[in-house]
Design a protein around this motif. Structure first.
Motif, PDB file in Angstrom:
ATOM      1  N   ARG A 117       0.860  -1.193   0.000  1.00 49.27           N
ATOM      2  CA  ARG A 117       0.000   0.000   0.000  1.00 49.27           C
ATOM      3  C   ARG A 117       0.882   1.225   0.000  1.00 49.27           C
ATOM      4  O   ARG A 117       1.778   1.354   0.823  1.00 49.27           O
ATOM      5  N   ASP A 118       0.595   2.132  -0.898  1.00 49.69           N
ATOM      6  CA  ASP A 118       1.413   3.314  -1.150  1.00 49.69           C
ATOM      7  C   ASP A 118       0.574   4.568  -0.884  1.00 49.69           C
ATOM      8  O   ASP A 118      -0.377   4.833  -1.610  1.00 49.69           O
ATOM      9  N   TYR A 119       0.923   5.292   0.184  1.00 49.60           N
ATOM     10  CA  TYR A 119       0.274   6.563   0.504  1.00 49.60           C
ATOM     11  C   TYR A 119       1.264   7.674   0.190  1.00 49.60           C
ATOM     12  O   TYR A 119       2.425   7.608   0.601  1.00 49.60           O
ATOM     13  N   MET A 120       0.798   8.697  -0.541  1.00 50.39           N
ATOM     14  CA  MET A 120       1.675   9.805  -0.906  1.00 50.39           C
ATOM     15  C   MET A 120       0.841  11.042  -1.206  1.00 50.39           C
ATOM     16  O   MET A 120      -0.375  11.002  -1.105  1.00 50.39           O
ATOM     17  N   ASP A 121       1.502  12.121  -1.598  1.00 55.23           N
ATOM     18  CA  ASP A 121       0.835  13.360  -1.985  1.00 55.23           C
ATOM     19  C   ASP A 121       0.185  13.138  -3.347  1.00 55.23           C
ATOM     20  O   ASP A 121       0.841  13.222  -4.380  1.00 55.23           O
ATOM     21  N   SER A 122      -1.096  12.850  -3.335  1.00 56.61           N
ATOM     22  CA  SER A 122      -1.761  12.507  -4.590  1.00 56.61           C
ATOM     23  C   SER A 122      -1.959  13.715  -5.502  1.00 56.61           C
ATOM     24  O   SER A 122      -2.084  13.559  -6.717  1.00 56.61           O
ATOM     25  N   THR A 123      -1.960  14.918  -4.958  1.00 62.59           N
ATOM     26  CA  THR A 123      -2.061  16.109  -5.808  1.00 62.59           C
ATOM     27  C   THR A 123      -0.809  16.235  -6.675  1.00 62.59           C
ATOM     28  O   THR A 123      -0.892  16.535  -7.874  1.00 62.59           O
ATOM     29  N   LEU A 124       0.349  15.984  -6.090  1.00 69.43           N
ATOM     30  CA  LEU A 124       1.600  16.016  -6.848  1.00 69.43           C
ATOM     31  C   LEU A 124       1.610  14.926  -7.924  1.00 69.43           C
ATOM     32  O   LEU A 124       2.006  15.168  -9.062  1.00 69.43           O
ATOM     33  N   VAL A 125       1.145  13.749  -7.572  1.00 72.08           N
ATOM     34  CA  VAL A 125       1.071  12.644  -8.537  1.00 72.08           C
ATOM     35  C   VAL A 125       0.146  13.010  -9.690  1.00 72.08           C
ATOM     36  O   VAL A 125       0.478  12.811 -10.856  1.00 72.08           O
ATOM     37  N   GLU A 126      -1.003  13.569  -9.365  1.00 73.55           N
ATOM     38  CA  GLU A 126      -1.971  13.957 -10.406  1.00 73.55           C
ATOM     39  C   GLU A 126      -1.368  14.978 -11.365  1.00 73.55           C
ATOM     40  O   GLU A 126      -1.524  14.889 -12.577  1.00 73.55           O
ATOM     41  N   ARG A 127      -0.643  15.924 -10.820  1.00 71.18           N
ATOM     42  CA  ARG A 127      -0.084  17.001 -11.640  1.00 71.18           C
ATOM     43  C   ARG A 127       1.082  16.536 -12.508  1.00 71.18           C
ATOM     44  O   ARG A 127       1.165  16.889 -13.682  1.00 71.18           O
ATOM     45  N   LEU A 128       1.965  15.722 -11.945  1.00 72.28           N
ATOM     46  CA  LEU A 128       3.194  15.389 -12.673  1.00 72.28           C
ATOM     47  C   LEU A 128       3.229  13.994 -13.282  1.00 72.28           C
ATOM     48  O   LEU A 128       3.840  13.789 -14.328  1.00 72.28           O
ATOM     49  N   MET A 129       2.610  13.018 -12.625  1.00 74.11           N
ATOM     50  CA  MET A 129       2.777  11.634 -13.066  1.00 74.11           C
ATOM     51  C   MET A 129       1.632  11.101 -13.921  1.00 74.11           C
ATOM     52  O   MET A 129       1.860  10.378 -14.875  1.00 74.11           O
ATOM     53  N   VAL A 130       0.412  11.436 -13.563  1.00 72.29           N
ATOM     54  CA  VAL A 130      -0.744  10.854 -14.260  1.00 72.29           C
ATOM     55  C   VAL A 130      -0.707  11.063 -15.771  1.00 72.29           C
ATOM     56  O   VAL A 130      -1.010  10.137 -16.528  1.00 72.29           O
TER      57      VAL A 130
END
Length: 153
Positions: A117-130
């Motif tokens: 299970r991976d918890y992280m800053d999902s806003t950063l993931v949405e902006r840069l990784m998705v």
């Protein structure tokens, strides 16, 4: 070495492989029936199979060509479970900072990770990784359609 210490060593090695974006080494730590859960509200969130994690590596390698430098903040283990707090530093292919805080939770069975299970800053993931996962990977909605159609478990 106790099972708890072995499990902590296994997790540290797995995270090191992830940081190097060494797909074969990373996948080698996952059981065939492993569940990899990325939490959050972003488009890449959800539970993935080992095969789906494999499919996402090209996007990760392109987006983060030098990998992620993980800094372990803490690690705790009890029985077959390991919890790890990390901070990761990386540069995207576009030169942007991708510095994220992580809390990873693992369940280990027979020397393999069965739950990650991976918890992280999902806003950063949405902006840069998705955006990269959408180019190379499969979106959560597509994975759900494939599951319903029986293409993947």
């Amino acid at each position: 070495m106790s099972n708890v210490e072995e499990n902590k060593a296994l997790v540290r090695s797995m995270v090191a492989a992830l940081g190097r974006l060494d797909k074969d080494a990373f996948l080698g730590f996952l059981a065939e029936d492993a569940e990899f859960e990325t939490t959050g509200q972003h488009k890449g969130a959800g539970v993935k199979s080992k095969m789906e994690v494999d499919a996402e590596f090209p996007a990760m390698k392109e987006m983060l060509p030098n990998g992620i430098a993980f800094e372990e903040r803490s690690i705790m283990a009890e029985g077959d479970r390991v919890a790890m707090e990390l901070f990761g530093r990386a540069k995207t292919v576009h030169g942007e900072d991708y510095n994220n805080h992580y809390a990873y939770f693992f369940t280990i069975r027979d020397g393999k990770v069965v739950v990650f299970r991976d918890y992280m800053d999902s806003t950063l993931v949405e902006r840069l990784m998705v955006p990269f996962f959408e180019i190379y990977g499969v979106t959560l909605q597509d994975r759900e359609k494939a599951r319903q159609a029986g293409s993947i478990e």
